[in-house]
Design a protein around this motif. Sequence first.
Motif, mmCIF file in Angstrom:
data_model
loop_
_atom_site.group_PDB
_atom_site.id
_atom_site.type_symbol
_atom_site.label_atom_id
_atom_site.label_comp_id
_atom_site.label_asym_id
_atom_site.label_seq_id
_atom_site.Cartn_x
_atom_site.Cartn_y
_atom_site.Cartn_z
ATOM 1 N N UNK A 1 0.235 3.928 7.693
ATOM 2 C CA UNK A 1 -0.737 4.997 7.952
ATOM 3 C C UNK A 1 -0.059 6.281 8.434
ATOM 4 N N UNK A 2 0.982 6.165 9.209
ATOM 5 C CA UNK A 2 1.697 7.361 9.665
ATOM 6 C C UNK A 2 2.320 8.091 8.482
ATOM 7 N N UNK A 3 2.836 7.340 7.534
ATOM 8 C CA UNK A 3 3.414 7.957 6.338
ATOM 9 C C UNK A 3 2.341 8.663 5.522
ATOM 10 N N UNK A 4 1.164 8.054 5.421
ATOM 11 C CA UNK A 4 0.056 8.684 4.702
ATOM 12 C C UNK A 4 -0.329 9.995 5.375
ATOM 13 N N UNK B 1 -8.950 12.728 5.578
ATOM 14 C CA UNK B 1 -7.850 11.752 5.548
ATOM 15 C C UNK B 1 -8.233 10.511 6.342
ATOM 16 N N UNK B 2 -8.832 10.706 7.514
ATOM 17 C CA UNK B 2 -9.238 9.575 8.350
ATOM 18 C C UNK B 2 -10.285 8.717 7.645
ATOM 19 N N UNK B 3 -11.222 9.344 6.956
ATOM 20 C CA UNK B 3 -12.242 8.589 6.220
ATOM 21 C C UNK B 3 -11.610 7.796 5.089
ATOM 22 N N UNK C 1 2.441 12.609 4.672
ATOM 23 C CA UNK C 1 2.398 13.060 3.278
ATOM 24 C C UNK C 1 1.191 13.962 3.024
ATOM 25 N N UNK C 2 0.047 13.577 3.557
ATOM 26 C CA UNK C 2 -1.165 14.382 3.336
ATOM 27 C C UNK C 2 -1.045 15.752 3.993
ATOM 28 N N UNK C 3 -0.489 15.824 5.179
ATOM 29 C CA UNK C 3 -0.366 17.109 5.862
ATOM 30 C C UNK C 3 0.717 18.001 5.264
ATOM 31 N N UNK C 4 1.689 17.398 4.584
ATOM 32 C CA UNK C 4 2.732 18.203 3.948
ATOM 33 C C UNK C 4 2.448 18.453 2.469
#
Length: 75
Positions: free
Chosen positions: A52-55, A37-39, A58-61
């Motif tokens: 970015x916080x929303x991304x 995700x960071x990359x 969303x990615x973790x959920x």
Amino acid sequence: PYPPVVAQPFRVLAAFPYAWSVAAWLTVSGALYAAAIAIVLRVCPAVAGRDRATVWLLALSFGPFAIETWLGGQL
């Protein structure tokens, strides 16, 4: 469906008790997912800083990762 090379890292986990192996698998799997995700966020300039916080949330959920990969132990 996986080649024998994939089994080599899991030989190390097989030497530990089950609870330790699961904890190690969850840690490594989560760290690799977070690194990916960071990359993606680093190479995608279209995502604004405030989004970015929303991304991340969303990615973790994301269901397939959370259930199938992380909790289900799939590669």
